[in-house]
Write a protein that holds these residues in place. Structure first.
Motif, PDB file in Angstrom:
ATOM      1  N   SER A  83     -19.046  62.037  -0.050  1.00  0.00           N
ATOM      2  CA  SER A  83     -18.177  62.666   0.941  1.00  0.00           C
ATOM      3  C   SER A  83     -18.473  62.117   2.332  1.00  0.00           C
ATOM      4  O   SER A  83     -19.630  62.046   2.750  1.00  0.00           O
ATOM      5  CB  SER A  83     -18.387  64.183   0.933  1.00  0.00           C
ATOM      6  N   LEU A 135      -6.410  67.565   1.346  1.00  0.00           N
ATOM      7  CA  LEU A 135      -7.650  67.311   0.624  1.00  0.00           C
ATOM      8  C   LEU A 135      -8.878  67.400   1.519  1.00  0.00           C
ATOM      9  O   LEU A 135      -9.955  67.771   1.068  1.00  0.00           O
ATOM     10  CB  LEU A 135      -7.590  65.937  -0.048  1.00  0.00           C
ATOM     11  N   HIS A 152      -9.043  60.542  -6.143  1.00  0.00           N
ATOM     12  CA  HIS A 152      -9.733  61.601  -5.418  1.00  0.00           C
ATOM     13  C   HIS A 152     -10.773  62.239  -6.344  1.00  0.00           C
ATOM     14  O   HIS A 152     -10.453  62.636  -7.472  1.00  0.00           O
ATOM     15  CB  HIS A 152      -8.741  62.657  -4.938  1.00  0.00           C
ATOM     16  N   THR A 199     -12.276  65.046  -7.361  1.00  0.00           N
ATOM     17  CA  THR A 199     -12.099  66.494  -7.306  1.00  0.00           C
ATOM     18  C   THR A 199     -12.281  67.076  -8.707  1.00  0.00           C
ATOM     19  O   THR A 199     -12.400  66.340  -9.688  1.00  0.00           O
ATOM     20  CB  THR A 199     -10.685  66.845  -6.807  1.00  0.00           C
ATOM     21  N   THR A 200     -12.243  68.392  -8.781  1.00  0.00           N
ATOM     22  CA  THR A 200     -12.412  69.052 -10.079  1.00  0.00           C
ATOM     23  C   THR A 200     -11.318  68.651 -11.060  1.00  0.00           C
ATOM     24  O   THR A 200     -11.574  68.475 -12.263  1.00  0.00           O
ATOM     25  CB  THR A 200     -12.411  70.571  -9.908  1.00  0.00           C
ATOM     26  N   GLU A 201     -10.093  68.502 -10.563  1.00  0.00           N
ATOM     27  CA  GLU A 201      -8.982  68.143 -11.445  1.00  0.00           C
ATOM     28  C   GLU A 201      -9.167  66.727 -12.000  1.00  0.00           C
ATOM     29  O   GLU A 201      -8.947  66.475 -13.186  1.00  0.00           O
ATOM     30  CB  GLU A 201      -7.655  68.249 -10.693  1.00  0.00           C
ATOM     31  N   THR A 202      -9.578  65.805 -11.118  1.00  0.00           N
ATOM     32  CA  THR A 202      -9.835  64.437 -11.561  1.00  0.00           C
ATOM     33  C   THR A 202     -10.942  64.416 -12.609  1.00  0.00           C
ATOM     34  O   THR A 202     -10.888  63.642 -13.580  1.00  0.00           O
ATOM     35  CB  THR A 202     -10.215  63.545 -10.370  1.00  0.00           C
ATOM     36  N   GLU A 234      -8.383  72.015  -0.671  1.00  0.00           N
ATOM     37  CA  GLU A 234      -8.871  71.512  -1.959  1.00  0.00           C
ATOM     38  C   GLU A 234      -7.834  70.692  -2.702  1.00  0.00           C
ATOM     39  O   GLU A 234      -7.966  70.452  -3.909  1.00  0.00           O
ATOM     40  CB  GLU A 234      -9.317  72.690  -2.834  1.00  0.00           C
ATOM     41  N   GLY A 235      -6.781  70.252  -1.996  1.00  0.00           N
ATOM     42  CA  GLY A 235      -5.751  69.485  -2.662  1.00  0.00           C
ATOM     43  C   GLY A 235      -4.843  70.375  -3.500  1.00  0.00           C
ATOM     44  O   GLY A 235      -4.816  71.590  -3.341  1.00  0.00           O
ATOM     45  N   SER A 243     -11.951  63.509   0.760  1.00  0.00           N
ATOM     46  CA  SER A 243     -11.586  64.406  -0.331  1.00  0.00           C
ATOM     47  C   SER A 243     -12.674  64.507  -1.390  1.00  0.00           C
ATOM     48  O   SER A 243     -12.581  65.325  -2.307  1.00  0.00           O
ATOM     49  CB  SER A 243     -10.285  63.938  -0.993  1.00  0.00           C
ATOM     50  N   THR A 244     -13.703  63.687  -1.277  1.00  0.00           N
ATOM     51  CA  THR A 244     -14.754  63.668  -2.301  1.00  0.00           C
ATOM     52  C   THR A 244     -15.530  64.979  -2.318  1.00  0.00           C
ATOM     53  O   THR A 244     -16.010  65.452  -1.283  1.00  0.00           O
ATOM     54  CB  THR A 244     -15.716  62.496  -2.055  1.00  0.00           C
ATOM     55  N   GLN A 245     -15.659  65.545  -3.497  1.00  0.00           N
ATOM     56  CA  GLN A 245     -16.458  66.757  -3.700  1.00  0.00           C
ATOM     57  C   GLN A 245     -17.771  66.325  -4.337  1.00  0.00           C
ATOM     58  O   GLN A 245     -17.823  65.941  -5.504  1.00  0.00           O
ATOM     59  CB  GLN A 245     -15.683  67.746  -4.571  1.00  0.00           C
TER      60      GLN A 245
END
Length: 418
Positions: free
Chosen positions: A99, A341, A50, A52-55, A345-346, A78-80
């Motif tokens: 996205s 997601l 995914h 995301t910011t965490e990834t 935001e997951g 889920s793509t940001q």
């Protein structure tokens, strides 16, 4: 060349990646360690995760260890896009993610990530590993090992092993305690309900929430839904898990019965057609359908479309109304994809801190250990799981006891008794 939506979004992405990083202290410590030790020097990594910011903070950590990383999205919804832009513009990763891209674009991005001829692969759902084994077998000799992030992917990998198809070792990062116990239970439990509330603005107190599946994800959901005042019904196929749910005070029923009672339905099983036409036909007017399993197969969306005489798209963001012949309306969230997601935001970054710490340390371990591993599904070494938990506790300023010498002797001797 990367394939992203808009590179001008990079500044916003950098800010949000930094925000997530504040609550990812374990991964941050590992990044600092990697920058000194460089355990991944020269390694090419292809990841399907995914975006995301965490990834992004995981990707930064792998890069700090010396790796070059190509990232494709494991779910278009889920793509940001701002995160994808930041990873390309500011952090020098290759990213293939937009996205909302369609199925063709989704697999094109996976193929583009694989064009880098990776040494290691990181997967979330096994689509990248599957593509390697079905379309790009010419690259298999370069792949030394991989990691799998989610339950659905691990299930698919075990099927590959049974059929003798898997060509390199893959570590089931999903199965560590610091991943499935916390990510699935606390992360999915909170983020799924967050997505449902954002998409519908519904009050869960007083509602009947039907949860299909009582694994770690289902347990977390059930606990949090009950905490918000909902009546929780669990459906299961596993007698042990069903008994566990019953002894925790949840109602346990077959889906055929629960379908008539539920106000909100959430699937978290890893299997297909958990909610089918026979269930949709008997649901209440206004019932809400949400999926938090990895793939969009748990709710039979095609059956829902066949039953509907009209569809009102986008009545709210990520919410579509399906009007049935008898006038009832069923509300499908996030097109049946991951609601936490797509509509939220997951998982909170504090939860993903542990999951991605597991990923990073496992990648470093594989860089040195891959040659000794057979093509099979392997568990994360216990010392990695323990190290992640220790670092997390330290970041929370929580201390625990240690065994005395006498206690160690007692635990390791069969001669000592009462």
């Amino acid at each position: 060349m990367s394939d992203i939506a808009d590179v001008s979004l990079a500044y916003e992405g950098v800010k949000r990646i930094g925000w997530a990083d504040r609550t990812m202290p374990v991964l941050r410590q590992i990044r600092e360690r990697f920058a000194e030790d460089r355990p991944l020097d020269g390694y090419r990594i292809a990841a399907c995760l995914h975006v995301t910011t965490e990834t992004a903070n995981l990707i930064r950590t792998l890069q700090a260890g010396g790796a070059s990383v190509a990232l494709a999205a494991s779910n278009p919804l889920s793509t940001q896009d701002d995160v994808a832009a930041a990873l390309v513009q500011e952090y020098g990763a290759e990213v293939f993610a937009r996205s909302g891209t369609d199925r063709e674009g989704y697999y094109r991005h996976i193929r583009q990530a694989l064009e880098t001829a990776p040494d290691l692969v990181l997967d979330d759902g096994c689509d990248l590993v599957n593509t390697l084994h079905t379309e790009r077998q010419d690259l298999l000799d370069t792949v030394k090992a991989g990691c799998e992030e989610t339950t659905t992917g691990v299930i698919r990998l075990h099927q590959m092993v049974r059929e003798g198809a898997l060509r390199f070792p893959v570590v089931a990062v999903n199965d560590t305690d610091t991943k499935h116990m916390f990510d699935n239970r606390y992360g999915t439990g909170q983020s799924t309900l967050d997505g449902i509330v954002r998409a519908t603005n519904t009050l869960l107190a007083g509602k009947t929430v039907v949860i299909a599946g009582f694994g770690y994800c289902g347990r977390g959901l059930a606990e949090r839904a009950r905490g918000l005042g909902a009546r929780v019904v669990v459906t299961e196929i596993d007698p042990v898990k069903a008994l566990d749910a019953a002894l925790q005070g949840f109602a346990v029923q077959p889906m055929a019965e629960a379908a008539k009672q539920g106000d909100v339905f959430i699937t978290v099983t890893g299997n297909r057609d958990v909610i089918g036409a026979e269930h949709l036909r008997v649901m209440k007017d206004g019932a809400i359908l949400a999926n938090s399993g990895h793939f969009d197969v748990e709710i039979d969306v095609r059956a829902l479309e066949d039953l509907a005489v009209d569809v009102h798209r986008g009545v709210r963001p990520q919410a579509d109304e399906y009007v049935l012949e008898d006038g009832r309306t069923l509300v499908l969230l996030a097109e049946g994809r991951l609601v936490n997601l797509a509509a939220a935001e997951g998982h909170p970054a504090a939860v993903m801190d542990m999951s991605f710490a597991d990923q990073a340390l496992t990648c470093a371990w594989l860089a040195s250990a891959h040659a000794s591993l057979e093509p099979a599904v392997h568990q994360v070494p216990k010392e990695i799981d323990t190290e992640v938990a220790r670092l997390k506790l330290a970041s929370m300023e929580i201390g625990i006891d240690t065994l005395t010498d006498a206690q160690e002797d007692y635990l390791h001797s069969w001669r000592l008794g009462s």
